[in-house]
Design a protein around this motif. Structure first.
Motif, mmCIF file in Angstrom:
data_model
loop_
_atom_site.group_PDB
_atom_site.id
_atom_site.type_symbol
_atom_site.label_atom_id
_atom_site.label_comp_id
_atom_site.label_asym_id
_atom_site.label_seq_id
_atom_site.Cartn_x
_atom_site.Cartn_y
_atom_site.Cartn_z
ATOM 1 N N PRO A 44 -0.765 -10.875 -2.408
ATOM 2 C CA PRO A 44 -2.094 -10.309 -2.243
ATOM 3 C C PRO A 44 -2.020 -8.788 -2.317
ATOM 4 O O PRO A 44 -0.967 -8.198 -2.063
ATOM 5 C CB PRO A 44 -2.523 -10.788 -0.860
ATOM 6 C CG PRO A 44 -1.233 -10.944 -0.119
ATOM 7 C CD PRO A 44 -0.237 -11.431 -1.136
ATOM 8 N N MET A 45 -3.145 -8.165 -2.637
ATOM 9 C CA MET A 45 -3.130 -6.726 -2.870
ATOM 10 C C MET A 45 -2.579 -5.953 -1.674
ATOM 11 O O MET A 45 -1.772 -5.033 -1.829
ATOM 12 C CB MET A 45 -4.544 -6.261 -3.194
ATOM 13 C CG MET A 45 -4.643 -4.812 -3.633
ATOM 14 S SD MET A 45 -6.331 -4.441 -4.130
ATOM 15 C CE MET A 45 -6.124 -2.799 -4.837
ATOM 16 N N ALA A 51 0.810 -1.219 0.000
ATOM 17 C CA ALA A 51 0.000 0.000 0.000
ATOM 18 C C ALA A 51 0.845 1.271 0.000
ATOM 19 O O ALA A 51 0.640 2.144 -0.855
ATOM 20 C CB ALA A 51 -0.976 -0.008 1.180
ATOM 21 N N PRO A 52 1.792 1.450 0.921
ATOM 22 C CA PRO A 52 2.547 2.709 0.895
ATOM 23 C C PRO A 52 3.331 2.915 -0.387
ATOM 24 O O PRO A 52 3.400 4.037 -0.908
ATOM 25 C CB PRO A 52 3.466 2.603 2.115
ATOM 26 C CG PRO A 52 3.494 1.154 2.474
ATOM 27 C CD PRO A 52 2.166 0.614 2.079
ATOM 28 N N ALA A 100 -6.368 -1.082 3.598
ATOM 29 C CA ALA A 100 -5.200 -0.645 2.831
ATOM 30 C C ALA A 100 -5.464 -0.770 1.337
ATOM 31 O O ALA A 100 -5.071 0.096 0.542
ATOM 32 C CB ALA A 100 -3.968 -1.458 3.226
ATOM 33 N N ALA A 101 -6.131 -1.847 0.931
ATOM 34 C CA ALA A 101 -6.464 -2.032 -0.486
ATOM 35 C C ALA A 101 -7.388 -0.931 -0.988
ATOM 36 O O ALA A 101 -7.256 -0.449 -2.115
ATOM 37 C CB ALA A 101 -7.106 -3.404 -0.697
ATOM 38 N N ALA A 142 -9.451 -6.828 -7.468
ATOM 39 C CA ALA A 142 -8.536 -7.265 -6.418
ATOM 40 C C ALA A 142 -9.000 -6.779 -5.047
ATOM 41 O O ALA A 142 -8.830 -7.483 -4.043
ATOM 42 C CB ALA A 142 -7.130 -6.760 -6.711
ATOM 43 N N LEU A 143 -9.587 -5.594 -4.985
ATOM 44 C CA LEU A 143 -10.145 -5.091 -3.735
ATOM 45 C C LEU A 143 -11.258 -6.009 -3.235
ATOM 46 O O LEU A 143 -11.355 -6.284 -2.029
ATOM 47 C CB LEU A 143 -10.672 -3.664 -3.925
ATOM 48 C CG LEU A 143 -11.477 -3.068 -2.763
ATOM 49 C CD1 LEU A 143 -10.663 -3.046 -1.483
ATOM 50 C CD2 LEU A 143 -11.959 -1.659 -3.118
#
Length: 384
Positions: A104-105, A86-87, A111-112, A342-343
């Motif tokens: 994984p996302m 995420a970052p 975060a996703a 993906a979310l």
């Protein structure tokens, strides 16, 4: 062969963060794709930076991934530990770079969601590399399903079970805050993605799940080893087996299982689909000496049972995932590709972990990420 039209289009400048196994696949894909210049690599391992940088004549090599944000990149692959997705992704998107992130996302859906919002706000592509969706059997079966041969798919079973395959036992892979989960997060998400893709992207409405940790806490089940040594201070905090029963919109149901270590003879992966007009299965696994891959389709023709034999092409793997990502970037329709599929997978995983923690069925959207994260540890602590 490069055409005159190709010559007028400037090459896409590509970078990769992370040079573990997955990152190496992204490097090879970019380096082998016409119209792409691999210009930047970032990793903590200086020997890998030197090896892959020299092999592909990459001019920018750094141990600080932030330097890639100023490298005038068009596209960037992120193949790092899950908690960094995420970052890194958000920073790259805000810098105007299209991102292909490894699965994984993210470690949880919150975060996703931030990643998707960043893609939408930046008007950039966000894609997630589900490389097993690119298998030849999956591509072939998708064509069969889309042709209507199976009719309405009302039930599916899918799973990935390993004989002994806990990755990096005692490292970030088995720490909850960094990985976000265990077998379900690591390999179960592949089977979830593959099956929802084949079924036409139905919404998951509820999840009822359970998790177990029988091998990892004892130092058993490490990849390639019978018993692994746990690093001091890095306990096994995640599950090595997860099962889930998912209710889908339209009334269909999906049974999902994933395991890093089991008392089984060999690794097993499968997708089984039950339709109103036919059924199908994809299976692969076995041992290094005796592997197997099978695609089966069953239906009837004029009242006579029939087994179809679809043509199966080669596996596309990460190269195909990168090719698909680049096609989305070049399409110009960037707002269509912001990572929402993906979310949805991330939300399903959160609901599964929340269900395992509470022992109840969880409706998607009702599980608070903090609750889901806490359950991933609490269910393991119950195991003696």
């Amino acid at each position: 062969m490069t055409t005159d039209d190709d010559a007028r289009v400037p090459p896409l400048r590509a970078g990769v963060i992370g040079l573990g196994w997955a990152g190496q696949q992204h490097v090879a894909a970019y380096a082998g794709t016409p119209g792409v210049d691999l210009v930047a690599l970032a990793a903590q391992e200086e020997h890998l930076l030197a090896e892959y940088g020299e092999a592909h004549q990459v001019p920018i090599r750094t141990t600080d991934w932030r330097e890639l944000l100023d490298a005038d990149l068009d596209v960037l692959s992120i193949a790092t530990p899950t908690f960094l997705h995420a970052p890194m992704t958000i920073s790259a998107l805000q810098s105007g770079i299209h991102v292909l992130c490894e699965k994984p996302m993210a470690e949880h859906a919150e975060a996703a969601e931030r990643m998707v919002r960043a893609a939408e706000q930046a008007g950039r592509v966000l894609d997630v590399a589900f490389n097993h969706r690119q298998r030849g059997e999956v591509q072939a079966l998708k064509q069969v399903i889309d042709s209507g041969v199976l009719g309405r798919i009302y039930y599916a079973k899918t799973g990935w079970l390993r004989r002994a395959g806990i990755p990096g036992l005692g490292t970030w892979f088995t720490k909850n805050e960094r990985a976000g989960g265990g077998a379900l997060m690591d390999i179960g998400v592949h089977m979830l993605d593959m099956t929802l893709h084949l079924m036409g992207e139905p919404e998951v409405i509820t999840a009822s799940a359970a998790t177990h940790a029988e091998f990892g806490p004892l130092g058993r089940g490490g990849s390639g080893f019978g018993v692994s040594e746990l690093e001091e201070g890095t306990p096994f905090e995640v599950e090595d087996l997860a099962t889930a029963f998912l209710r889908l919109d339209g009334g269909a149901t999906l049974l999902l299982e994933s395991s890093w270590a089991q008392w089984i003879p060999y690794d097993q992966c499968y997708v089984m689909l039950y339709g109103s007009e036919g059924g199908a299965s994809i299976e692969w696994g076995g041992t290094g000496r005796d592997p197997y891959e099978r695609l089966n389709v069953w239906t009837e023709v004029s009242g006579v049972p029939a087994e179809l034999a679809p043509h199966v092409g080669p596996h596309g793997r990460h190269a195909a995932a990168v090719t698909g990502f680049l096609a989305k970037v070049r399409s110009g329709a960037h707002q269509q590709y912001t990572g929402r599929d993906a979310l949805h997978r991330a939300r399903v995983l959160d609901a599964c972990y929340a269900s395992a923690g509470t022992g109840t069925e969880v409706r998607l959207g009702s599980a608070v990420p903090a609750t889901a994260a806490a359950s991933r540890t609490s269910t393991i602590q119950e195991t003696p």
